[in-house]
Design a protein around this motif. Structure first.
Motif, mmCIF file in Angstrom:
data_model
loop_
_atom_site.group_PDB
_atom_site.id
_atom_site.type_symbol
_atom_site.label_atom_id
_atom_site.label_comp_id
_atom_site.label_asym_id
_atom_site.label_seq_id
_atom_site.Cartn_x
_atom_site.Cartn_y
_atom_site.Cartn_z
ATOM 1 N N HIS A 115 0.810 -1.222 0.000
ATOM 2 C CA HIS A 115 0.000 0.000 0.000
ATOM 3 C C HIS A 115 0.841 1.268 0.000
ATOM 4 O O HIS A 115 0.311 2.357 0.254
ATOM 5 N N VAL A 116 2.121 1.155 -0.289
ATOM 6 C CA VAL A 116 3.026 2.303 -0.265
ATOM 7 C C VAL A 116 3.791 2.371 -1.578
ATOM 8 O O VAL A 116 4.308 1.366 -2.058
ATOM 9 N N ALA A 117 3.849 3.582 -2.148
ATOM 10 C CA ALA A 117 4.587 3.778 -3.398
ATOM 11 C C ALA A 117 5.367 5.083 -3.323
ATOM 12 O O ALA A 117 5.009 5.997 -2.579
ATOM 13 N N ILE A 118 6.452 5.145 -4.082
ATOM 14 C CA ILE A 118 7.154 6.413 -4.264
ATOM 15 C C ILE A 118 6.758 6.956 -5.631
ATOM 16 O O ILE A 118 6.462 6.195 -6.553
ATOM 17 N N ARG A 119 6.723 8.261 -5.745
ATOM 18 C CA ARG A 119 6.202 8.910 -6.943
ATOM 19 C C ARG A 119 7.221 9.858 -7.547
ATOM 20 O O ARG A 119 7.947 10.547 -6.837
ATOM 21 N N ALA A 120 7.249 9.899 -8.888
ATOM 22 C CA ALA A 120 7.995 10.897 -9.648
ATOM 23 C C ALA A 120 7.017 11.509 -10.641
ATOM 24 O O ALA A 120 6.265 10.788 -11.297
ATOM 25 N N GLU A 121 7.023 12.854 -10.764
ATOM 26 C CA GLU A 121 6.011 13.523 -11.579
ATOM 27 C C GLU A 121 6.562 14.783 -12.233
ATOM 28 O O GLU A 121 7.402 15.482 -11.673
ATOM 29 N N VAL A 124 3.230 7.981 -1.732
ATOM 30 C CA VAL A 124 1.792 7.760 -1.910
ATOM 31 C C VAL A 124 1.373 6.624 -0.975
ATOM 32 O O VAL A 124 2.051 5.597 -0.907
ATOM 33 N N ILE A 125 0.274 6.804 -0.275
ATOM 34 C CA ILE A 125 -0.289 5.768 0.597
ATOM 35 C C ILE A 125 -1.628 5.351 0.006
ATOM 36 O O ILE A 125 -2.565 6.146 -0.065
ATOM 37 N N ARG A 126 -1.737 4.110 -0.435
ATOM 38 C CA ARG A 126 -2.998 3.611 -1.003
ATOM 39 C C ARG A 126 -3.844 2.997 0.103
ATOM 40 O O ARG A 126 -3.440 2.005 0.710
ATOM 41 N N LEU A 127 -5.007 3.570 0.348
ATOM 42 C CA LEU A 127 -5.877 3.106 1.431
ATOM 43 C C LEU A 127 -6.757 1.956 0.979
ATOM 44 O O LEU A 127 -6.995 1.761 -0.189
#
Length: 194
Positions: free
Chosen positions: A161-167, A191-194
């Motif tokens: 449920h956890v991701a790192i993001r690049a944007e 990012v935390i996916r609930l």
């Protein structure tokens, strides 16, 4: 020989059931995800930046953060459609007492590839509108303008449920004098996916 074939078929069926259940569970779970990113905004156009005349093109960069929330509420095969809401808060000092300031809120549509099973990353595209205020790097106060921006990025899963993001984002602000200025943003965060 027949026993070996039956065992192979049972293993294949067992694996197929596991994959189907995993995908069904993934589709049924909530897709709401809050996020926080370190971000840099580069604002450019006529009259922007310390020492830039009103008819000269210039730019400024402000550092800070972006916080937001997205919800992928429509699932169409491997594609997920939804909405994104975000606040940008960037404020950097520079060689003048005014600093470089960008503050705003954006909301819009989002599409991603979150339904592709076993993919370790989730690419996405967003189109957003809102209001963004900036001081052009030349004033103590911010002036708010209508804004739109397109963001491209990817979330890289590190835990379930956890991701790192690049944007990266690019768009424009329309100032009161009907002058369009460019706003680019670069972000990286969690990012935390609930």
């Amino acid at each position: 020989m027949m026993g070996h074939a039956n065992r192979s078929i049972r293993h294949a069926l067992f694996l197929a059931v596991i994959i189907i259940l995993a995908n069904t569970n993934h589709s049924a779970t909530a897709q709401i995800a809050p996020y926080a990113m370190f971000s840099a905004g580069h604002y450019s156009g006529l009259g922007v930046g310390n020492g830039t005349g009103p008819n000269q093109s210039g730019g400024m960069t402000a550092l800070g953060g972006t916080i937001g929330l997205y919800d992928d509420f429509v699932h169409l095969g491997p594609a997920r459609l939804g909405a994104d809401f975000r606040t940008i808060i960037e404020n950097s000092s520079n060689s003048t007492p005014n600093g470089n300031k960008i503050l705003g809120g954006l909301v819009g549509a989002r599409i991603d590839a979150g339904g592709v099973p076993l993919l370790p990353f989730n690419p996405y595209f967003q189109a957003e509108i809102g209001a963004v205020g900036t001081n052009n790097g030349t004033s103590p106060n911010r002036t708010a303008s209508f804004a739109y921006q397109f963001q491209f990025g990817s979330d890289f899963t590190v835990f379930p449920h956890v991701a790192i993001r690049a944007e990266y984002g690019a768009g424009q602000l329309s100032t009161s004098g009907n002058t369009n200025h460019t706003l680019q943003t670069f972000g990286a965060g969690l990012v935390i996916r609930l």
